[in-house]
Design a protein around this motif. Sequence first.
Motif, PDB file in Angstrom:
ATOM      1  N   ILE A   1       0.946  -1.134   0.001  1.00  0.00           N
ATOM      2  CA  ILE A   1      -0.145   0.006   0.066  1.00  0.00           C
ATOM      3  C   ILE A   1       0.923   1.186   0.058  1.00  0.00           C
ATOM      4  O   ILE A   1       1.509   1.664   0.912  1.00  0.00           O
ATOM      5  CB  ILE A   1      -0.957   0.066   1.151  1.00  0.00           C
ATOM      6  CG1 ILE A   1      -1.802  -1.179   1.313  1.00  0.00           C
ATOM      7  CG2 ILE A   1      -1.907   1.235   1.106  1.00  0.00           C
ATOM      8  CD1 ILE A   1      -2.657  -1.341   2.445  1.00  0.00           C
TER       9      ILE A   1
ATOM     10  N   THR B   1      -0.931   4.115  -4.689  1.00  0.00           N
ATOM     11  CA  THR B   1      -2.053   3.262  -4.796  1.00  0.00           C
ATOM     12  C   THR B   1      -3.106   4.084  -4.340  1.00  0.00           C
ATOM     13  O   THR B   1      -4.479   3.839  -4.637  1.00  0.00           O
ATOM     14  CB  THR B   1      -1.816   1.956  -4.414  1.00  0.00           C
ATOM     15  OG1 THR B   1      -1.251   2.002  -3.016  1.00  0.00           O
ATOM     16  CG2 THR B   1      -0.802   1.209  -5.127  1.00  0.00           C
TER      17      THR B   1
ATOM     18  N   LEU C   1      -6.575   5.049  -6.083  1.00  0.00           N
ATOM     19  CA  LEU C   1      -8.011   4.645  -5.416  1.00  0.00           C
ATOM     20  C   LEU C   1      -8.995   5.932  -5.522  1.00  0.00           C
ATOM     21  O   LEU C   1     -10.101   5.895  -5.552  1.00  0.00           O
ATOM     22  CB  LEU C   1      -7.897   3.929  -4.427  1.00  0.00           C
ATOM     23  CG  LEU C   1      -9.216   3.426  -3.846  1.00  0.00           C
ATOM     24  CD1 LEU C   1     -10.033   2.572  -4.612  1.00  0.00           C
ATOM     25  CD2 LEU C   1      -9.049   2.862  -2.377  1.00  0.00           C
TER      26      LEU C   1
ATOM     27  N   CYS D   1      -9.699   5.730   1.526  1.00  0.00           N
ATOM     28  CA  CYS D   1      -8.890   4.984   0.590  1.00  0.00           C
ATOM     29  C   CYS D   1      -7.797   3.967   0.924  1.00  0.00           C
ATOM     30  O   CYS D   1      -7.896   2.806   0.837  1.00  0.00           O
ATOM     31  CB  CYS D   1      -8.553   5.732  -0.652  1.00  0.00           C
ATOM     32  SG  CYS D   1      -9.791   6.568  -1.699  1.00  0.00           S
TER      33      CYS D   1
ATOM     34  N   LEU E   1      -7.920  -0.005   1.316  1.00  0.00           N
ATOM     35  CA  LEU E   1      -6.682  -1.018   0.777  1.00  0.00           C
ATOM     36  C   LEU E   1      -6.191  -1.625   1.938  1.00  0.00           C
ATOM     37  O   LEU E   1      -5.760  -2.822   1.757  1.00  0.00           O
ATOM     38  CB  LEU E   1      -5.783   0.057   0.407  1.00  0.00           C
ATOM     39  CG  LEU E   1      -5.938   0.738  -1.044  1.00  0.00           C
ATOM     40  CD1 LEU E   1      -4.857   1.906  -1.375  1.00  0.00           C
ATOM     41  CD2 LEU E   1      -6.114  -0.274  -2.015  1.00  0.00           C
TER      42      LEU E   1
ATOM     43  N   GLY F   1      -4.513  -4.541   0.049  1.00  0.00           N
ATOM     44  CA  GLY F   1      -3.970  -3.691  -1.210  1.00  0.00           C
ATOM     45  C   GLY F   1      -4.550  -3.949  -2.277  1.00  0.00           C
ATOM     46  O   GLY F   1      -4.226  -3.653  -3.555  1.00  0.00           O
TER      47      GLY F   1
ATOM     48  N   MET G   1      -6.906  -3.531  -5.466  1.00  0.00           N
ATOM     49  CA  MET G   1      -7.328  -2.230  -5.856  1.00  0.00           C
ATOM     50  C   MET G   1      -9.075  -2.410  -6.071  1.00  0.00           C
ATOM     51  O   MET G   1      -9.825  -1.806  -5.711  1.00  0.00           O
ATOM     52  CB  MET G   1      -6.812  -1.724  -7.117  1.00  0.00           C
ATOM     53  CG  MET G   1      -7.330  -0.454  -7.722  1.00  0.00           C
ATOM     54  SD  MET G   1      -7.303   1.039  -6.545  1.00  0.00           S
ATOM     55  CE  MET G   1      -5.235   1.004  -6.614  1.00  0.00           C
TER      56      MET G   1
ATOM     57  N   ALA H   1     -10.885  -3.148  -2.903  1.00  0.00           N
ATOM     58  CA  ALA H   1     -10.895  -1.792  -2.309  1.00  0.00           C
ATOM     59  C   ALA H   1     -12.174  -0.958  -2.807  1.00  0.00           C
ATOM     60  O   ALA H   1     -12.817  -0.256  -1.972  1.00  0.00           O
ATOM     61  CB  ALA H   1      -9.758  -1.137  -2.230  1.00  0.00           C
TER      62      ALA H   1
END
Length: 311
Positions: A4, A8, A12, A23, A27, A32, A34, A37
Amino acid sequence: MAEITAATVKELRERTGAGMMDCKKALGETGGDMEAAIDWLRTKGLAAAAKKAGRTAAEGLVGVAVAGARGAVVEVNSETDFVAKNEQFQEFVRTVAGLALTASGTVEGLLAASWPAGGTVQEKLNSNIATIGENQSLRRAAVLQVSEGVVVPYVHNAVTPGLGKIGVLVALESSGDAEALGQLGKQLAMHIAAANPQALRGEDLDPSLVDRERGIAMEKASESGKPANIVEKMVEGAIAKFRKENALLSQVFVMDNKTKIEDVVAAEAKRIGAPVELTAYVRFQLGEGIEKKESDFAAEVAAASGVGKAA
């Protein structure tokens, strides 16, 4: 577990429009991943809320609540007046007004406060946005308190008890009869709702308002062609009138159109046999200061239904 990183989290956020901390949490909850998430945010109503965040929310309700010697007023906005008639929305505003009585008095503190059924006010708001389908926001909140006396609430043209388009709180410090103070407070609150004073006293007026009025008065006086010393007196006279007409205590009571508010309070103090001081007031009018974009919602509906598209 995927790493993470700030990148990233940023990706997100860009894909969902959700807040940075939400966000990061999403994650973390999904290792983690995507896409997972994104789904996590959607299930929490956070992504849905974010997609609507750009739409103008200038309708809604003002809510008031009083407990003992403390009163609170809040403004919760929605995109359309239709949502303001929704029982779920009304219950949210009513509950938030009650929670404001014991919260920090700031929007941030109120959003972080615990919701009775679990979670926070912010989380409940996000859930409402997702289920009702319109952007909503807790725009502002205020709390008044007296050491002795009453805080009187009033809602002008209430759509349901405690909720409406204009909400007022009046704080009266006094050891006098509470019922008599309540009646006085309601009359003063009705005056405030109608007259919209800008401050309690003339000296408390926002300097920017006074400066703006001074500029207008100077321009008008200068056009008279009179000497500079006369122009200056004309300007000062205009400012004195502006202060008098826009400060609550010096305004003329709308109930009789002749008595100054400070004299109304003094007369009631004499009648009940105890000093009465009008220490503060709050007036929230729904949507004041918000630049409405009337076509936003209609345009979205039209786009979604294909209205106006070329054949």
